[in-house]
Design a protein around this motif. Structure first.
Motif, mmCIF file in Angstrom:
data_model
loop_
_atom_site.group_PDB
_atom_site.id
_atom_site.type_symbol
_atom_site.label_atom_id
_atom_site.label_comp_id
_atom_site.label_asym_id
_atom_site.label_seq_id
_atom_site.Cartn_x
_atom_site.Cartn_y
_atom_site.Cartn_z
ATOM 1 N N ALA A 341 -26.007 -8.951 7.253
ATOM 2 C CA ALA A 341 -26.724 -7.935 6.480
ATOM 3 C C ALA A 341 -28.218 -8.163 6.542
ATOM 4 O O ALA A 341 -28.694 -9.309 6.517
ATOM 5 N N SER A 342 -28.940 -7.049 6.621
ATOM 6 C CA SER A 342 -30.392 -7.059 6.500
ATOM 7 C C SER A 342 -30.759 -6.239 5.280
ATOM 8 O O SER A 342 -30.386 -5.064 5.184
ATOM 9 N N CYS A 343 -31.458 -6.850 4.333
ATOM 10 C CA CYS A 343 -31.802 -6.192 3.071
ATOM 11 C C CYS A 343 -33.296 -5.875 3.075
ATOM 12 O O CYS A 343 -34.125 -6.790 3.119
ATOM 13 N N PHE A 344 -33.616 -4.589 3.032
ATOM 14 C CA PHE A 344 -35.005 -4.161 3.028
ATOM 15 C C PHE A 344 -35.374 -3.723 1.611
ATOM 16 O O PHE A 344 -34.600 -3.018 0.946
ATOM 17 N N PRO A 345 -36.533 -4.137 1.107
ATOM 18 C CA PRO A 345 -36.826 -3.996 -0.321
ATOM 19 C C PRO A 345 -36.891 -2.564 -0.833
ATOM 20 O O PRO A 345 -36.688 -2.327 -2.019
ATOM 21 N N TYR A 346 -37.170 -1.598 0.067
ATOM 22 C CA TYR A 346 -37.250 -0.213 -0.382
ATOM 23 C C TYR A 346 -36.035 0.599 0.034
ATOM 24 O O TYR A 346 -36.068 1.823 0.029
ATOM 25 N N ASP A 347 -34.953 -0.113 0.365
ATOM 26 C CA ASP A 347 -33.677 0.566 0.526
ATOM 27 C C ASP A 347 -33.113 0.829 -0.873
ATOM 28 O O ASP A 347 -33.694 0.388 -1.879
ATOM 29 N N VAL A 348 -31.976 1.511 -0.940
ATOM 30 C CA VAL A 348 -31.443 1.883 -2.260
ATOM 31 C C VAL A 348 -30.015 1.413 -2.465
ATOM 32 O O VAL A 348 -29.322 1.886 -3.363
ATOM 33 N N GLY A 349 -29.563 0.497 -1.627
ATOM 34 C CA GLY A 349 -28.275 -0.142 -1.821
ATOM 35 C C GLY A 349 -28.456 -1.642 -1.663
ATOM 36 O O GLY A 349 -28.967 -2.112 -0.643
#
Length: 412
Positions: A341-349
């Protein structure tokens, strides 16, 4: 019926009649004025009229679909193939770029809404990395059924499991017996469904936009306690807060599309500027603040949705959301499938990795939390996403990498 059917090369050729209809609608468009908002609150009620006026004027005076069409046709190697799923036959549109590098790995890229297959553009370089020591990939990027150039299901009941089956069949028909899936938005759910249903073939998935249900009090009591006590780091609180903000303040479109998809589609597909505003609003909310969306890209994405002549861009919300819990979210991906997983801070999940280990996947081999980027990382920050894909593959056991490389060595 479709076992022996070969992919059929596809070129975008929008009819002059359709293009003229769109042009006439844009030329006659009336953009209503917005109220005066305080500075910094311009997007409070939707897309500001100044933003729409700028896009409409650009569309009228500078946008040239035929030039865009030619660029798209020269950039993407596109195909269609009929694929049976239950009583439906989907004429699936997809991009397929084969790498010439030995040992290239099959990678399925899945888009969502309000995106489309062109989100894969910056990943096409993975077929031939500048560094010859870096892993190369065969890229396959299908268009969701009912979106743009993929035909629409004719009856309700076509949700995430059916889409994942169509995509899996596509990979098998292309000769890729094992493969990696990557996606965000609906593509993340499709990727997870493929890992759940076809773990012998979809043996590794990497997603952005991570969603998870609360841990079970019976299976994961300590994780649930941790969650109940709100023991989050400041960064985790910020990311979870954005997800809650999105659900409360920005998800009205989902309720509309998820309840009356046909009604909203009449308005959107009959009004190019209406569709433009519907899409542009979400691009703003879903991306990193300050990201500048290219006008040509926004208008091109809008035209893609107009070309579908289908309500499935909205209908997917009605077909998928009510069953999402039982079909995907309630099920933990087995240890057979490597998960990244890659988590980007301005994603919404978002859920923290300790939460994901309890509810999303048993075999998490890669997890990266970035300090920039939003819901469209392949567009906003493609270099970060590519680096993560390489690192994810590098995290896989050697025997898994070997199996994937062998699967990519199909006969042309």
């Amino acid at each position: 019926m479709t076992e022996q059917v070969q992919p059929r090369p596809f070129k975008i050729e929008v009819s002059s009649e359709t293009l003229q209809w769109i042009t006439n609608r844009v030329q006659d468009a009336r953009v209503i004025p917005d109220v005066q908002h305080p500075q910094g609150k311009e997007w409070e009620d939707g897309v500001p009229s100044a933003t729409i006026n700028g896009l409409v004027e650009y569309w009228k005076a500078e946008f040239d679909w035929r030039k865009v069409e030619a660029r798209l046709n020269s950039t993407y190697q596109m195909f269609t193939m009929p694929i049976e799923e239950g009583d439906e036959v989907i004429n699936l549109h997809f991009v397929h770029h084969r790498s010439k590098r030995p040992g290239a790995i099959p990678l399925l890229f899945s888009h969502g809404w309000p995106g489309n297959f062109t989100e894969v553009e910056n990943l096409l370089s993975l077929t031939a990395p500048e560094d010859p020591t870096q892993q190369a990939f065969h890229i396959v990027a299908p268009t969701l059924p009912g979106f743009v150039f993929s035909s629409s299901p004719k009856a309700p009941g076509f949700g995430i499991p059916q889409i994942s089956s169509v995509y899996h069949q596509l990979m098998q028909k292309l000769g890729y017996k094992q493969y990696i899936a990557q996606g965000g938005d609906w593509g993340s759910m499709v990727s997870r469904a493929m890992a759940l249903a076809y773990p012998e073939s979809c043996i590794a998935i990497h997603i952005n936009m991570i969603m998870g249900l609360p841990p079970s009090p019976f299976k994961n009591p300590l994780t649930l306690l941790w969650l109940a006590l709100r023991w989050f780091t400041p960064d985790e609180k910020k990311r979870l807060g954005r997800m809650l903000w999105w659900t409360k303040e920005e998800s009205g479109y989902s309720r509309i599309q998820g309840t009356k998809p046909q009604t909203i589609s009449y308005g959107l597909l009959d009004s190019p500027v209406g569709m433009l505003a519907w899409i542009r609003e979400k691009l703003e909310a879903l991306s990193q603040p300050g990201y500048l969306w290219d006008k040509e890209r926004v208008i091109t994405w809008t035209i893609f949705y107009l070309l579908s002549e289908s309500s499935w861009h909205a209908r997917i919300y009605k077909e998928a959301i009510p069953a999402l819990r039982t079909q995907v979210l309630d099920k933990r991906i087995s240890e057979k499938v490597a998960f990244g997983a890659s988590c980007f801070p301005y994603d919404v999940g978002y859920v923290p990795v300790w939460w994901a280990k309890a509810t999303v996947a048993k075999n998490i081999v890669f997890w990266k939390e970035h300090s920039k980027g939003g819901h469209f990382p392949s567009v906003e920050c493609a270099d970060l996403l590519k680096e993560d894909i390489w690192n994810f593959v590098g995290s896989l056991p050697v025997e898994t990498q070997t199996l994937l490389k062998a699967a990519g060595a199909v006969v042309e």
